[in-house]
Design an enzyme around this catalytic site. Structure first.
Site, PDB file in Angstrom:
ATOM      1  N   ASP A  13      40.182   3.817  21.809  1.00  0.00           N
ATOM      2  CA  ASP A  13      41.333   3.452  20.974  1.00  0.00           C
ATOM      3  C   ASP A  13      41.010   3.455  19.482  1.00  0.00           C
ATOM      4  OD1 ASP A  13      42.653   3.029  23.384  1.00  0.00           O
ATOM      5  OD2 ASP A  13      42.086   0.915  23.445  1.00  0.00           O
ATOM      6  N   LYS A  16      41.455   8.511  17.906  1.00  0.00           N
ATOM      7  CA  LYS A  16      41.000   9.895  18.114  1.00  0.00           C
ATOM      8  C   LYS A  16      42.171  10.869  18.136  1.00  0.00           C
ATOM      9  CE  LYS A  16      38.997   8.621  21.960  1.00  0.00           C
ATOM     10  NZ  LYS A  16      39.083   7.156  21.879  1.00  0.00           N
ATOM     11  N   GLY A  40      44.669   7.342  26.266  1.00  0.00           N
ATOM     12  CA  GLY A  40      46.018   7.249  25.710  1.00  0.00           C
ATOM     13  C   GLY A  40      45.933   7.621  24.248  1.00  0.00           C
ATOM     14  N   HIS A  41      46.107   8.899  23.939  1.00  0.00           N
ATOM     15  CA  HIS A  41      45.914   9.373  22.568  1.00  0.00           C
ATOM     16  C   HIS A  41      47.251   9.499  21.859  1.00  0.00           C
ATOM     17  CE1 HIS A  41      41.687  11.061  23.675  1.00  0.00           C
ATOM     18  NE2 HIS A  41      41.805   9.766  23.840  1.00  0.00           N
ATOM     19  N   GLN A 224      37.941   7.942  25.529  1.00  0.00           N
ATOM     20  CA  GLN A 224      37.200   6.677  25.554  1.00  0.00           C
ATOM     21  C   GLN A 224      36.272   6.584  24.330  1.00  0.00           C
ATOM     22  OE1 GLN A 224      37.260   8.457  28.935  1.00  0.00           O
ATOM     23  NE2 GLN A 224      39.260   7.487  28.771  1.00  0.00           N
ATOM     24  N   THR A 300      48.014   3.110  27.312  1.00  0.00           N
ATOM     25  CA  THR A 300      48.036   3.541  28.701  1.00  0.00           C
ATOM     26  C   THR A 300      48.519   2.419  29.610  1.00  0.00           C
ATOM     27  OG1 THR A 300      46.261   5.118  28.292  1.00  0.00           O
ATOM     28  CG2 THR A 300      46.591   4.487  30.577  1.00  0.00           C
TER      29      THR A 300
HETATM   30  P1  IMO Z   1      41.116   6.293  24.908  1.00  0.00           P
HETATM   31  O1  IMO Z   1      40.712   7.721  25.135  1.00  0.00           O
HETATM   32  C1  IMO Z   1      40.231   2.102  25.630  1.00  0.00           C
HETATM   33  C2  IMO Z   1      38.415   1.042  29.487  1.00  0.00           C
HETATM   34  C3  IMO Z   1      39.228   0.203  30.458  1.00  0.00           C
HETATM   35  C4  IMO Z   1      38.108  -0.540  31.160  1.00  0.00           C
HETATM   36  C5  IMO Z   1      37.013   0.514  31.261  1.00  0.00           C
HETATM   37  C6  IMO Z   1      36.968   1.263  32.586  1.00  0.00           C
HETATM   38  O2  IMO Z   1      42.558   6.074  24.715  1.00  0.00           O
HETATM   39  O3  IMO Z   1      40.283   5.691  23.809  1.00  0.00           O
HETATM   40  P2  IMO Z   1      38.482   3.164  33.668  1.00  0.00           P
HETATM   41  O4  IMO Z   1      39.959   3.172  33.983  1.00  0.00           O
HETATM   42  O5  IMO Z   1      38.072   4.228  32.734  1.00  0.00           O
HETATM   43  O6  IMO Z   1      37.631   3.113  34.891  1.00  0.00           O
HETATM   44  O7  IMO Z   1      38.253   1.757  32.924  1.00  0.00           O
HETATM   45  O8  IMO Z   1      37.258   1.435  30.218  1.00  0.00           O
HETATM   46  N1  IMO Z   1      39.074   2.281  29.019  1.00  0.00           N
HETATM   47  C7  IMO Z   1      39.582   2.454  27.788  1.00  0.00           C
HETATM   48  N2  IMO Z   1      39.685   1.601  26.750  1.00  0.00           N
HETATM   49  N3  IMO Z   1      40.644   3.368  25.478  1.00  0.00           N
HETATM   50  C8  IMO Z   1      40.504   4.256  26.484  1.00  0.00           C
HETATM   51  O9  IMO Z   1      40.761   5.558  26.323  1.00  0.00           O
HETATM   52  C9  IMO Z   1      40.000   3.803  27.726  1.00  0.00           C
HETATM   53  N4  IMO Z   1      39.775   4.388  28.922  1.00  0.00           N
HETATM   54  C10 IMO Z   1      39.189   3.459  29.689  1.00  0.00           C
HETATM   55  O10 IMO Z   1      40.085  -0.669  29.779  1.00  0.00           O
HETATM   56  O11 IMO Z   1      37.609  -1.578  30.352  1.00  0.00           O
HETATM   57 MG    MG Z   2      43.420   4.101  24.781  1.00  0.00          MG
END
Ligand code: IMO
Ligand code: MG
Length: 433
Positions: A13, A16, A40-41, A224, A300
């Site tokens: 988050d 990106k 969630g971009h 992530q 997301t």
């Molecule tokens: P973007 O790309 C923030 C976190 C989840 C959880 C951990 C594992 O938008 O930055 P998962 O569903 O991947 O097995 O969850 O990772 N998490 C994120 N936190 N932004 C994301 O994606 C995330 N994708 C997974 O909240 O702590």
């Molecule tokens: Mg996110």
């Protein structure tokens, strides 16, 4: 070598989506290399808001080709829904969006398992997005997964599904007390999606290598962040893939020698969604203030994000494990009203002061942040078009980050819109890496 990898330098988050969308203007290819619909971009274009989960953030530029690489786990329902949504808003995907035949598929059984594991007694609650990400990667490593190309071979798919369900149904029945699944029913649902999905399949590894050879500009979009990386993150509170820069080689088929520049995206403060240690987390009162100022709610899952000061120990570690060439500092404007800021420069663990990022969650959970107080600029930054136009105190804040991490600030974002961006490193304009 005009290949640029954009990674999250924190817990996801970081913004990106905005940075990728902006840099995609000059890119010919934008490639997702890992993760799945857990991402969630968010991109804001002309006052319109787009949240992309599986489709690369380059899709909003008409001239860009978008690739979902082999390292991504693809949920057909989510992907097809996203495409339909984009098409409805006038954004074409046919002929502009390609998926690797080697990308693994996230099936309903993976989502059911993810939800069941999160809710089960005696399991560590990770706070996953319940998008089936970890179970899909488990099946990939367990060699019982289905890949996009497999959809052309129903017999093979049935065999893989049966093998996979042999184990899974023991869990569903006896551990999670839920209904077992049958390969036939699963296949029926998957094969219905196959017709819509397969036209997007292409030799993406070949395409990217040809593009590289032809000197085309390729942008790799990380999902992530570094601290959620399966190897370098705060294990076990991590996602299931390599979100760090190395993943952009293994997840695309472009070798690591091809990557010319790694840009780490980092908020001017820190957030985390989901469980796990977070040394610089604010007390509830200040946490609420920063969350509201920053609109820190998950795109997301809608969950409230936890907020904290900028953690420079963690950021320096991210700089190392990604080999960062530059930092993109986002949401600087969110700090515009603060009179004083803090940054974390070390951790106190027991009686020891450490400056390296601990390898275990137990240590990190004990870490008390050692902070330095910095002056707030207490003035608007949103109008600044150049680095020099930023308030002097804000520049000092950015310089402090540079000095501590030994990585230059390459870009600064002062608002959600494309034009609220200051590109400092001229290489990001010329793509001469
Ligand atoms: P973007 O790309 C923030 C976190 C989840 C959880 C951990 C594992 O938008 O930055 P998962 O569903 O991947 O097995 O969850 O990772 N998490 C994120 N936190 N932004 C994301 O994606 C995330 N994708 C997974 O909240 O702590
Ligand atoms: Mg996110």
């Amino acid at each position: 070598m005009p290949v640029l990898t954009v990674v999250g330098a924190q817990w996801g988050d970081e913004g990106k989506g905005k940075i990728v969308d902006l840099l995609a203007e000059q890119a010919q290819y934008v490639v997702r290399y890992q993760g799945g619909a857990n991402a969630g971009h968010e991109v804001v274009v002309g006052g319109e808001n787009y949240v992309l989960h599986l489709v690369p953030s380059g899709i909003l530029h008409a001239g860009t080709l978008n690739i979902v690489g082999n390292g991504v786990v693809l949920d057909p329902d989510s992907f097809l829904g996203e495409i339909a949504g984009l098409n409805k808003r006038g954004i074409k995907t046919k002929g502009r969006l390609f998926i690797s035949p080697r990308a693994h598929l996230t099936l309903p059984l993976h989502k059911a398992l993810d939800a069941a594991r999160e809710g089960a007694d005696g399991q560590t609650k990770i706070g996953s997005t319940k998008r089936g990400i970890s179970p899909t990667y488990m099946d990939k490593a367990g060699r019982v997964g289905l890949r996009l190309a497999d959809l052309k071979d129903p017999r093979y798919c049935m065999e893989q599904l049966k093998t996979s369900l042999q184990e899974k149904n023991v869990l569903f029945r006896h551990l999670y007390k839920s209904k077992p699944l049958t390969a036939g029913v699963l296949w029926k649902a998957i094969s219905a999606d196959a017709k819509a999905l397969l036209p997007y399949m292409a030799d993406t590894e070949g395409m990217l290598n040809a593009a590289y050879k032809a000197g085309k500009r390729v942008l790799m979009e990380g999902a992530q962040g570094t601290l959620l990386d399966i190897d370098f993150g705060t294990y076990p509170y991590v996602t299931a893939s390599n979100s760090t820069a190395g993943g952009s080689a293994t997840g695309t088929g472009l070798g690591p020698t091809r990557i010319g520049y790694v840009l780490g995206v980092c908020k001017a403060y820190t957030t985390r969604v989901g469980e796990g240690p977070f040394p610089s987390e604010l007390d509830p009162k200040r946490d609420k203030v920063l969350r509201e100022l920053g609109g820190e709610y998950g795109r997301t899952t809608g969950r409230a994000r936890r907020t904290g000061w900028l953690d420079l120990v963690a950021l320096r570690y991210a700089a190392q494990v990604n080999g960062l060439d530059g930092l993109a500092i986002t949401k600087l404007d969110i700090l515009d009203t603060f009179k004083e800021l803090e940054v974390v420069v070390a951790y106190k663990i027991g009686s020891k002061v450490v400056t390296g990022f601990p390898a275990t969650t137990a240590e990190l959970a004990k870490a008390k942040p050692v902070t330095v107080k910095l002056k707030g600029w207490n003035a608007p930054t949103t109008g600044a078009k150049t680095f020099a136009q930023l308030p002097k105190v804000a520049r000092a804040y950015l310089n402090y980050i540079e000095k501590f991490t030994d990585v230059k600030v390459a870009l600064v974002s002062v608002g959600a819109e494309r034009n609220k961006t200051i590109v400092v490193d001229s290489k990001l304009k010329s793509w001469k890496f």
